[in-house]
Design a protein around this motif. Structure first.
Motif, PDB file in Angstrom:
ATOM      1  N   GLU A 194       0.959  -1.456  -0.181  1.00 24.89           N
ATOM      2  CA  GLU A 194       0.128  -0.102   0.567  1.00 24.89           C
ATOM      3  C   GLU A 194       0.916   0.976  -0.165  1.00 24.89           C
ATOM      4  OE1 GLU A 194      -3.171   0.541   0.194  1.00 24.89           O
ATOM      5  OE2 GLU A 194      -3.738  -1.541  -0.876  1.00 24.89           O
ATOM      6  N   LEU A 195       1.505   1.282   0.427  1.00 23.76           N
ATOM      7  CA  LEU A 195       2.638   2.182   1.016  1.00 23.76           C
ATOM      8  C   LEU A 195       3.930   2.511  -0.141  1.00 23.76           C
ATOM      9  CD1 LEU A 195       3.439   2.136   5.096  1.00 23.76           C
ATOM     10  CD2 LEU A 195       1.733   4.105   3.508  1.00 23.76           C
ATOM     11  N   ALA A 199       3.805   7.114   0.083  1.00 22.78           N
ATOM     12  CA  ALA A 199       4.073   6.359   1.954  1.00 22.78           C
ATOM     13  C   ALA A 199       3.272   7.737   2.540  1.00 22.78           C
ATOM     14  CB  ALA A 199       5.562   7.074   1.637  1.00 22.78           C
ATOM     15  N   ARG A 200       2.051   8.299   2.883  1.00 23.13           N
ATOM     16  CA  ARG A 200       1.948   9.259   3.236  1.00 23.13           C
ATOM     17  C   ARG A 200       0.179   9.031   3.291  1.00 23.13           C
ATOM     18  NH1 ARG A 200       4.230  13.335   5.271  1.00 23.13           N
ATOM     19  NH2 ARG A 200       1.830  14.540   5.830  1.00 23.13           N
ATOM     20  N   GLU A 205      -6.808   5.579   7.248  1.00 26.51           N
ATOM     21  CA  GLU A 205      -6.668   4.874   5.543  1.00 26.51           C
ATOM     22  C   GLU A 205      -6.460   3.308   5.669  1.00 26.51           C
ATOM     23  OE1 GLU A 205      -6.675   5.739   0.698  1.00 26.51           O
ATOM     24  OE2 GLU A 205      -5.429   7.119   2.483  1.00 26.51           O
ATOM     25  N   LEU A 206      -4.950   3.341   5.768  1.00 27.95           N
ATOM     26  CA  LEU A 206      -4.381   2.310   5.942  1.00 27.95           C
ATOM     27  C   LEU A 206      -5.118   0.952   7.026  1.00 27.95           C
ATOM     28  CD1 LEU A 206      -0.380   2.604   6.368  1.00 27.95           C
ATOM     29  CD2 LEU A 206      -1.927   1.825   4.801  1.00 27.95           C
ATOM     30  N   ALA A 207      -5.862   1.185   7.915  1.00 29.89           N
ATOM     31  CA  ALA A 207      -6.436  -0.083   8.595  1.00 29.89           C
ATOM     32  C   ALA A 207      -7.277   0.298   8.031  1.00 29.89           C
ATOM     33  CB  ALA A 207      -6.599   1.045   9.881  1.00 29.89           C
ATOM     34  N   ARG A 208      -7.776   0.728   7.293  1.00 28.70           N
ATOM     35  CA  ARG A 208      -9.643   0.091   6.772  1.00 28.70           C
ATOM     36  C   ARG A 208      -8.979  -0.859   5.747  1.00 28.70           C
ATOM     37  NH1 ARG A 208     -10.835   6.562   8.052  1.00 28.70           N
ATOM     38  NH2 ARG A 208      -9.539   6.551   5.720  1.00 28.70           N
ATOM     39  N   PRO A 339       2.969  -2.652  -7.135  1.00 22.69           N
ATOM     40  CA  PRO A 339       3.447  -2.535  -6.054  1.00 22.69           C
ATOM     41  C   PRO A 339       4.473  -3.709  -6.218  1.00 22.69           C
ATOM     42  CG  PRO A 339       0.870  -2.273  -6.174  1.00 22.69           C
ATOM     43  CD  PRO A 339       1.209  -2.121  -8.175  1.00 22.69           C
ATOM     44  N   PRO A 340       5.529  -3.469  -5.302  1.00 23.02           N
ATOM     45  CA  PRO A 340       6.671  -4.320  -5.623  1.00 23.02           C
ATOM     46  C   PRO A 340       6.165  -5.690  -4.249  1.00 23.02           C
ATOM     47  CG  PRO A 340       6.879  -2.680  -3.611  1.00 23.02           C
ATOM     48  CD  PRO A 340       5.613  -1.991  -4.577  1.00 23.02           C
ATOM     49  N   ALA A 341       6.942  -6.433  -4.933  1.00 19.20           N
ATOM     50  CA  ALA A 341       6.725  -7.740  -4.272  1.00 19.20           C
ATOM     51  C   ALA A 341       7.856  -7.447  -3.076  1.00 19.20           C
ATOM     52  CB  ALA A 341       8.118  -9.140  -5.094  1.00 19.20           C
ATOM     53  N   THR A 342       6.834  -8.324  -2.126  1.00 14.84           N
ATOM     54  CA  THR A 342       7.969  -7.597  -0.271  1.00 14.84           C
ATOM     55  C   THR A 342       8.441  -9.061  -0.316  1.00 14.84           C
ATOM     56  OG1 THR A 342       6.217  -9.086   0.484  1.00 14.84           O
ATOM     57  CG2 THR A 342       6.147  -6.398   0.202  1.00 14.84           C
TER      58      THR A 342
END
Length: 344
Positions: A194-195, A199-200, A205-208, A339-342
């Motif tokens: 997501e970030l 990154a801001r 929002e991330l929690a939802r 989205p990068p592959a973590t």
């Protein structure tokens, strides 16, 4: 010869510099340093990001206790296929740089993989099967001497930097390192994904988005930052930054002279990434320049700063297709992120 000029004003560059120091500072905190209202700063940042002129992103830097493995990949393409190939590899989560260049190669990629096995799988299963690729050449980065795609905007005064660091703690947490890697979770995968685009994004929002609580999001981000698992970068789109020209310089340095040479190169404003690499030449340096003409002056400056260094080759980017997770359009503005592959 000038290939572009900055359309970003001093206020824009000051905001970007502040976000490089304190990526998730509140607009109120930034207001106390930048002398503009929180609403003005929020609107300015929205204009920059919506227009593709700047971005703030978080990427994975470590896999537990192990750093990511980086590599430079040069691709030679069938005539007329370089642009299509660049577009294709820009979609890959592991590419952190895609540049169309002058010289023997048509494209230069910077890739990040968890380990050598993953790099081999990417080369064998993806790169060598691309229809437009004639041949590839890979240089494994044996040491990354500084952060990928760091910026040298330096727009804020020393007093402003000190004030911002005092208010927010700056990036001290992101520089912290612990002896063992954090106990990573599936939530961490989702947070990094997501970030990577913004990154801001707020903890709420991330929690939802991730179906958890704000306190859990904050705690996991603190754990990842303290363990060195994340790399933040806030950048202006190069074409509009005043330094639109990407260049790669390959060099030879006697092994015993590498530490002193790297330290000297890192002090030059134009250098962005200094890497020790495998292959016929042992140091590869990425630069962002104001003009094409500046390459001559900068290579001379490299040799003056590090007398042990010998220039082996240079390449200029005709177009940058991707930086980090951000894909750039033909006009140089960010269009979207991948989205990068973590690596967790």
């Amino acid at each position: 010869m000038r290939t572009g000029e900055s359309v970003l004003g001093e206020a824009d560059l000051s905001l970007i510099h502040a976000l490089q120091i304190a990526p998730r500072a509140s607009w109120t905190q930034l207001s106390a340093v930048l002398g503009a209202s929180p609403d003005t700063l929020a609107r300015r940042w929205e204009h920059l990001t919506a227009g593709g002129y700047a971005w703030s992103s978080l990427l994975a830097a470590r896999r537990g206790t192990d750093a990511m493995l980086y590599a430079w990949i040069e691709l030679e393409c069938v005539a007329g296929r370089a642009e299509a190939t660049a577009t294709e590899v820009s979609r890959d989560p592991c590419t952190l740089g895609v540049h169309a260049v002058t010289g023997d190669a048509d494209l230069v990629l910077l890739v990040a993989c968890p380990d050598l096995y993953a790099l081999d799988a990417y080369l064998a299963g993806r790169v060598r099967r691309l229809p437009g690729v004639i041949r590839s050449r890979t240089q494994v980065v044996t040491r990354l001497h500084n952060r990928p795609y760091r910026s040298r905007i330096e727009q804020l005064t020393p007093g402003q930097v000190q004030l911002l660091t005092g208010i927010t703690g700056g990036d001290r947490r992101s520089r912290a390192r612990v002896g063992t890697g954090p106990n990573l979770t599936e939530l961490d995968h989702r947070l990094v994904a997501e970030l990577a685009g913004d990154a801001r994004r707020s903890a709420a929002e991330l929690a939802r988005q991730c179906g958890t609580s704000e306190s859990t999001v904050r705690r996991r981000l603190d754990v990842l930052a303290a363990g060195g698992a994340l790399h933040h970068h806030c950048l202006p789109a190069p074409r509009f930054s005043g330094r639109p020209v990407w260049a790669m310089v390959t060099t030879d340095v006697p092994p015993l002279e590498v530490p002193e040479t790297v330290a000297a190169l890192a002090r030059l404003r134009e250098t962005r990434l200094v890497t020790s690499v495998t292959g016929p030449h042992n140091l590869a340096v990425a630069l962002w320049l104001r003009t094409v003409d500046e390459l001559h002056d900068v290579t001379a400056a490299l040799v003056r700063a590090a007398p042990a260094l010998r220039i082996a080759g240079t390449a200029l980017s005709l177009r940058t297709h991707k930086i980090g997770a951000q894909v750039l359009g033909p006009d140089g503005r960010r269009t979207h992120h991948v989205p990068p592959a973590t690596p967790f």
